[in-house]
Design an enzyme around this catalytic site. Structure first.
Site, PDB file in Angstrom:
ATOM      1  N   HIS A 260       0.849  -1.187   0.000  1.00 49.43           N
ATOM      2  CA  HIS A 260       0.000   0.000   0.000  1.00 49.43           C
ATOM      3  C   HIS A 260       0.880   1.231   0.000  1.00 49.43           C
ATOM      4  CE1 HIS A 260      -3.143   2.838   1.136  1.00 49.43           C
ATOM      5  NE2 HIS A 260      -3.997   1.922   0.728  1.00 49.43           N
ATOM      6  N   ASP A 314      -7.803  -5.392  -0.102  1.00 47.00           N
ATOM      7  CA  ASP A 314      -8.315  -6.269  -1.160  1.00 47.00           C
ATOM      8  C   ASP A 314      -8.003  -7.736  -0.936  1.00 47.00           C
ATOM      9  OD1 ASP A 314      -9.429  -4.253  -2.822  1.00 47.00           O
ATOM     10  OD2 ASP A 314      -7.380  -3.631  -3.280  1.00 47.00           O
TER      11      ASP A 314
HETATM   12  C1  LIG Z   1      -0.389  -0.855  -3.958  1.00 48.93           C
HETATM   13  C2  LIG Z   1       0.962  -0.618  -4.623  1.00 48.93           C
HETATM   14  C3  LIG Z   1       0.718  -0.044  -6.039  1.00 48.93           C
HETATM   15  C4  LIG Z   1       1.773   0.385  -3.791  1.00 48.93           C
HETATM   16  O1  LIG Z   1       2.986   0.515  -4.356  1.00 48.93           O
HETATM   17  P1  LIG Z   1       4.087   1.613  -3.952  1.00 48.93           P
HETATM   18  O2  LIG Z   1       3.878   2.123  -2.602  1.00 48.93           O
HETATM   19  O3  LIG Z   1       4.141   2.593  -5.048  1.00 48.93           O
HETATM   20  O4  LIG Z   1       5.396   0.739  -3.877  1.00 48.93           O
HETATM   21  P2  LIG Z   1       6.363   0.428  -5.065  1.00 48.93           P
HETATM   22  O5  LIG Z   1       5.627   0.063  -6.305  1.00 48.93           O
HETATM   23  O6  LIG Z   1       7.338   1.573  -5.181  1.00 48.93           O
HETATM   24  O7  LIG Z   1       7.157  -0.848  -4.493  1.00 48.93           O
HETATM   25  C5  LIG Z   1       8.149  -0.752  -3.484  1.00 48.93           C
HETATM   26  C6  LIG Z   1       8.840  -2.100  -3.362  1.00 48.93           C
HETATM   27  O8  LIG Z   1       7.914  -3.042  -2.823  1.00 48.93           O
HETATM   28  C7  LIG Z   1       7.699  -4.121  -3.734  1.00 48.93           C
HETATM   29  N1  LIG Z   1       6.280  -4.436  -3.742  1.00 48.93           N
HETATM   30  C8  LIG Z   1       5.257  -3.569  -3.599  1.00 48.93           C
HETATM   31  N2  LIG Z   1       4.092  -4.223  -3.651  1.00 48.93           N
HETATM   32  C9  LIG Z   1       4.384  -5.519  -3.795  1.00 48.93           C
HETATM   33  C10 LIG Z   1       3.606  -6.682  -3.931  1.00 48.93           C
HETATM   34  N3  LIG Z   1       2.270  -6.621  -3.919  1.00 48.93           N
HETATM   35  N4  LIG Z   1       4.211  -7.857  -4.085  1.00 48.93           N
HETATM   36  C11 LIG Z   1       5.560  -7.925  -4.109  1.00 48.93           C
HETATM   37  N5  LIG Z   1       6.357  -6.859  -3.999  1.00 48.93           N
HETATM   38  C12 LIG Z   1       5.782  -5.672  -3.848  1.00 48.93           C
HETATM   39  C13 LIG Z   1       8.150  -3.585  -5.085  1.00 48.93           C
HETATM   40  O9  LIG Z   1       8.529  -4.600  -5.956  1.00 48.93           O
HETATM   41  C14 LIG Z   1       9.299  -2.694  -4.683  1.00 48.93           C
HETATM   42  O10 LIG Z   1      10.408  -3.515  -4.420  1.00 48.93           O
HETATM   43  P3  LIG Z   1      11.914  -3.010  -4.725  1.00 48.93           P
HETATM   44  O11 LIG Z   1      12.094  -1.821  -3.827  1.00 48.93           O
HETATM   45  O12 LIG Z   1      12.747  -4.165  -4.367  1.00 48.93           O
HETATM   46  O13 LIG Z   1      11.938  -2.646  -6.164  1.00 48.93           O
HETATM   47  C15 LIG Z   1       1.745  -1.938  -4.723  1.00 48.93           C
HETATM   48  O14 LIG Z   1       2.024  -2.428  -3.426  1.00 48.93           O
HETATM   49  C16 LIG Z   1       1.056  -3.000  -5.560  1.00 48.93           C
HETATM   50  O15 LIG Z   1       1.187  -2.990  -6.790  1.00 48.93           O
HETATM   51  N6  LIG Z   1       0.303  -3.945  -4.919  1.00 48.93           N
HETATM   52  C17 LIG Z   1      -0.401  -4.995  -5.604  1.00 48.93           C
HETATM   53  C18 LIG Z   1      -1.728  -4.496  -6.162  1.00 48.93           C
HETATM   54  C19 LIG Z   1      -2.751  -4.241  -5.070  1.00 48.93           C
HETATM   55  O16 LIG Z   1      -2.964  -5.055  -4.197  1.00 48.93           O
HETATM   56  N7  LIG Z   1      -3.407  -3.075  -5.177  1.00 48.93           N
HETATM   57  C20 LIG Z   1      -4.431  -2.672  -4.243  1.00 48.93           C
HETATM   58  C21 LIG Z   1      -3.952  -1.589  -3.337  1.00 48.93           C
HETATM   59  S1  LIG Z   1      -5.122  -1.233  -2.081  1.00 48.93           S
END
Ligand SMILES: CC(C)(COP(=O)(O)OP(=O)(O)OC[C@H]1O[C@@H](n2cnc3c(N)ncnc32)[C@H](O)[C@@H]1OP(=O)(O)O)[C@@H](O)C(=O)NCCC(=O)NCCS
Length: 377
Positions: A260, A314
């Site tokens: 998140h 979710d």
């Molecule tokens: C929600 C989300 C977009 C937030 O992302 P964010 O805060 O922008 O974090 P980032 O995309 O910059 O990721 C940071 C790190 O965590 C990892 N990471 C984040 N979410 C992850 C996940 N669901 N599974 C595995 N790794 C994850 C990334 O690969 C990254 O790793 P790195 O630093 O080694 O490259 C992301 O966690 C995600 O895509 N989750 C899955 C989709 C989901 O469940 N969405 C509903 C949200 S309520």
């Protein structure tokens, strides 16, 4: 005055708001200062909706009136149903919902948003009618008759009734009501912001909600719960979890329902939803998807918890809806049925000090280019 460009407006406040607050480090979500766990324990979805919209918990008589007003406005005009019958039955329920809500506004022409009473009735109509529209579409697309709401049933019971023609087990209605509470509001997210941009033009609330529904539809926002269910189904059985999770994470793929932007600990809503899942399966029989989900969370912990990545809202919600035999593509419309209260709360709040959204941009193009005639390009 030049500013740095922040993609996604990350970290830029878009409003001063008292509707809700998140502490992502401590894992706290409050609506009007009250923690969501307490609201799930002690409140109902409709009472929580009142709290969000009108800033305080209602008295007994106000709550009764509010519930009556909602009951009274649950029905939708037959023209809306006729209109929905013209939509392609394979269409996504979010598209049908967005179209029906936009059309709804045409039947209620009081569009002066400075009229406080008119705004109250618009909020009542939208909260009352969204479940009727969602249930109507769920039936129409299978060629079934639409079921009218029943005035003697509570909000969540009535939704199940309109969907299935059966009054649900009281536990189902209670759990579903808690799910709606947990999805009702979440500070400045993409769909709320979208609604506020539309609202800042003094557009009517039906248009505001229709635009929020459009933003909620996308897989990066409301659509993630569908993807979690698909992932759990793809895993198929608990024995396959370890291999699946490790293969994904080793290859830098994401686990749906994890992570998140704000929470760096387990999402408080995921904690409540996990408890609700447990309650549901202990009363209504086991769920293979729930067993798989527990294994996924356990296996992923050693890879992801150190990075502040835990299950989000979710992860467990879809398992609950699946156990209640609700079609996967209705998960996001159900999210909208709940979140409409948050959208409307922000709308009412913004109207008190409205200013048209007109952000700036950083121009990255060229200047003073000549017009090249068509035959010379
Ligand atoms: C929600 C989300 C977009 C937030 O992302 P964010 O805060 O922008 O974090 P980032 O995309 O910059 O990721 C940071 C790190 O965590 C990892 N990471 C984040 N979410 C992850 C996940 N669901 N599974 C595995 N790794 C994850 C990334 O690969 C990254 O790793 P790195 O630093 O080694 O490259 C992301 O966690 C995600 O895509 N989750 C899955 C989709 C989901 O469940 N969405 C509903 C949200 S309520």
């Amino acid at each position: 005055m030049p500013h740095d460009f922040m993609p996604g407006l990350a970290g830029i406040p878009a409003a001063r708001s008292a509707v809700s607050d998140v502490d992502g480090e401590k894992g706290i979500l409050e609506y009007r200062g009250i923690r969501v766990e307490e609201l799930c324990d002690r409140s109902s979805f409709l009472e929580t909706a009142y709290l969000l919209l009108f800033c305080r918990l209602p008295t007994k008589s106000v709550l009764m009136q509010w519930e009556q007003d909602i009951i009274h406005h649950r029905r939708v005009k037959y023209s809306i149903i006729d209109f929905m019958k013209c939509l392609p039955e394979q269409g996504h329920p979010m598209d049908a919902l967005q179209a029906a809500v936009a059309a709804l506004g045409m039947f209620y022409p009081g569009r002066n948003v400075t009229d406080v009473e008119n705004n109250y009735w618009s909020a009542v109509r939208l909260i009352a009618k969204l479940p009727t529209i969602v249930a109507a579409w769920a039936r129409l697309r299978h060629g079934d008759d639409v079921i009218s709401p029943r005035d003697d049933l509570g909000f969540s019971e009535n939704f199940f009734y309109m969907l299935t023609e059966t009054v649900p087990h009281p536990l189902w209605a209670d759990i579903f009501d808690d799910c709606l509470i947990l999805h009702a509001e979440h500070t400045m997210n993409a769909s709320t912001f979208t609604g506020l941009v539309t609202a800042s033009t003094l557009a009517d609330p039906y248009t505001v909600v229709a635009s929020s529904i459009g933003a909620l539809k996308g897989p990066l926002h409301g659509g993630a719960n569908e993807e979690v269910l698909q992932m759990l189904r793809e895993i198929g059985e608990p024995d396959r979890v370890k291999g699946y999770v490790e293969e994904r994470l080793e290859n830098k793929k994401r686990l749906m329902g994890f992570g998140h932007r704000v929470y760096k600990v387990k999402d408080p809503r995921a904690i409540v939803l996990q408890g609700l899942c447990k309650k549901l399966v202990s009363t209504c029989g086991t769920s293979q998807l729930y067993n798989i989900a527990l294994q996924v969370e356990h296996t992923a912990a050693k890879w992801l918890n150190g990075k502040g990545i835990y299950p989000n809202v979710d992860f467990y919600s879809g398992i609950i809806y699946d156990k209640m035999n609700i079609d996967v593509d209705l998960f996001t419309p159900i999210f909208a049925m709940a979140r409409v209260t948050g959208w409307l709360a922000h709308w009412l709040e913004q109207l008190r000090e409205n200013k048209l959204f007109r952000p700036d941009q950083i121009y990255a193009g060229e200047h003073n280019l000549p017009y090249v005639p068509l035959d010379q390009r």
